[in-house]
Write an enzyme that holds these catalytic residues in place. Structure first.
Site, PDB file in Angstrom:
ATOM      1  N   HIS A 184       2.784  -8.173   8.495  1.00 12.97           N
ATOM      2  CA  HIS A 184       3.424  -8.633   7.256  1.00 12.97           C
ATOM      3  C   HIS A 184       4.707  -9.404   7.535  1.00 12.97           C
ATOM      4  CE1 HIS A 184       4.649  -8.781   3.130  1.00 12.97           C
ATOM      5  NE2 HIS A 184       5.602  -7.887   3.257  1.00 12.97           N
ATOM      6  N   HIS A 216      13.345  -5.676   7.049  1.00 18.34           N
ATOM      7  CA  HIS A 216      12.022  -5.766   7.670  1.00 18.34           C
ATOM      8  C   HIS A 216      12.141  -6.183   9.135  1.00 18.34           C
ATOM      9  CE1 HIS A 216      10.247  -5.716   3.560  1.00 18.34           C
ATOM     10  NE2 HIS A 216       9.165  -5.301   4.181  1.00 18.34           N
ATOM     11  N   HIS A 257      -0.474  -4.945  -1.282  1.00 13.73           N
ATOM     12  CA  HIS A 257       0.865  -4.440  -1.594  1.00 13.73           C
ATOM     13  C   HIS A 257       0.951  -3.890  -3.012  1.00 13.73           C
ATOM     14  CE1 HIS A 257       2.653  -6.284   2.081  1.00 13.73           C
ATOM     15  NE2 HIS A 257       1.688  -7.184   1.881  1.00 13.73           N
ATOM     16  N   ASP A 308       3.253  -1.232   4.864  1.00 14.88           N
ATOM     17  CA  ASP A 308       3.290  -2.561   5.470  1.00 14.88           C
ATOM     18  C   ASP A 308       2.825  -2.482   6.918  1.00 14.88           C
ATOM     19  OD1 ASP A 308       4.271  -3.790   3.217  1.00 14.88           O
ATOM     20  OD2 ASP A 308       6.334  -3.927   3.939  1.00 14.88           O
ATOM     21  N   HIS A 359       2.089   1.586  -0.841  1.00 14.91           N
ATOM     22  CA  HIS A 359       1.425   0.907   0.266  1.00 14.91           C
ATOM     23  C   HIS A 359       2.240   0.998   1.550  1.00 14.91           C
ATOM     24  CE1 HIS A 359       4.136  -2.212  -1.367  1.00 14.91           C
ATOM     25  NE2 HIS A 359       4.235  -2.617  -0.100  1.00 14.91           N
ATOM     26  N   GLU A 385       6.338   1.600   0.690  1.00 16.52           N
ATOM     27  CA  GLU A 385       7.040   1.043  -0.461  1.00 16.52           C
ATOM     28  C   GLU A 385       6.296   1.396  -1.746  1.00 16.52           C
ATOM     29  OE1 GLU A 385       8.909  -2.921   1.730  1.00 16.52           O
ATOM     30  OE2 GLU A 385       6.852  -2.998   0.940  1.00 16.52           O
ATOM     31  N   PHE A 403       4.760  -8.134  -6.910  1.00 17.90           N
ATOM     32  CA  PHE A 403       5.771  -9.123  -6.568  1.00 17.90           C
ATOM     33  C   PHE A 403       5.391 -10.454  -7.218  1.00 17.90           C
ATOM     34  CE2 PHE A 403       8.935  -7.809  -3.495  1.00 17.90           C
ATOM     35  CZ  PHE A 403       9.756  -8.933  -3.403  1.00 17.90           C
TER      36      PHE A 403
END
Length: 220
Positions: A70, A172, A60, A66, A64, A184, A30
């Site tokens: 997070h 989320h 991440h 979460d 991974h 993800e 990201f």
């Protein structure tokens, strides 16, 4: 005298499908997140019998899980969450080319008698070597409906269950409210639609907001 082969020894091994992207210094992250880096602390040489490295990375990076931490300031770290959601019967559903959001209409064809885990494939071929700012994400209502059918874990082959530019992280927040788990950055390119056994256990990181996983599917 004849002897019989024990049943567990005679069974054909079930195929294992690796659905984790390779992790290396070029693995996309990201924007603003910490990329994977590795350096050697010791190398095999006279007087040193081993190679030892150190790594730096965001939890991440790659496939991974979460943690509630997070997306919830009071949420549990990944090392405190139960492991049961990350192992067991799972369904892979294709919604290739669905656009920005996975709406219910994209997956409705495969939602009868759902197991507790659902992974959605959105890419014909996952862009494992480049960042995709136009990634597909879950519509919050889709997660709501999956949860109503007993799903406890949702997964996706993109970097997030929310749009990359989202500031509210609506999906989320559905996960938080319903206490679901999420995977993800999976790679589902070669996985046909259908039911499998998922194994994607997070590390016991006691203060982390996520954990890398080696996610695999095993044929039933």
């Amino acid at each position: 005298m004849t002897t019989s082969v024990p049943r567990h020894m005679a069974e054909t091994p079930r195929k294992i499908r690796d659905i984790s992207p390779a992790v290396h210094p070029g693995t996309p992250v990201f924007p603003g997140d910490t990329p994977y880096q590795q350096q050697w602390c010791a190398t095999i040489a006279p007087g040193c019998p081993v190679n030892v490295s150190s790594i730096t990375l965001s939890p991440h990076v790659g496939a991974h899980a979460d943690a509630p931490l997070h997306y919830d300031a009071q949420g549990a770290a990944i090392g405190a969450v139960a492991l049961e959601p990350f192992i067991g019967p799972c369904r892979v559903i294709h919604a290739i080319g669905c656009g920005p959001l996975i709406e219910w209409r994209h997956i409705a064809h495969a939602t009868a008698h759902l197991p507790p885990r659902v992974l959605v494939r959105t890419y014909a071929q996952a862009p494992v070597d480049q960042w995709d700012g136009a990634l597909s994400a879950y519509a919050p209502g889709t997660i709501e409906r999956l949860a109503a059918l007993g799903v406890r874990l949702v997964g996706i082959d993109t970097a997030s269950i929310d749009p990359a530019d989202s500031k509210t992280l609506d999906s989320h927040q559905v996960i938080r409210r319903l206490d679901l788990r999420v995977l993800e950055n999976l790679v589902l390119d070669d996985v046909p639609e259908g039911d499998y056994e998922l194994i994607a256990l997070p590390l016991k990181l006691t203060a982390a907001d996520a954990s890398p996983v080696r996610a695999v599917l095993r044929d039933l």
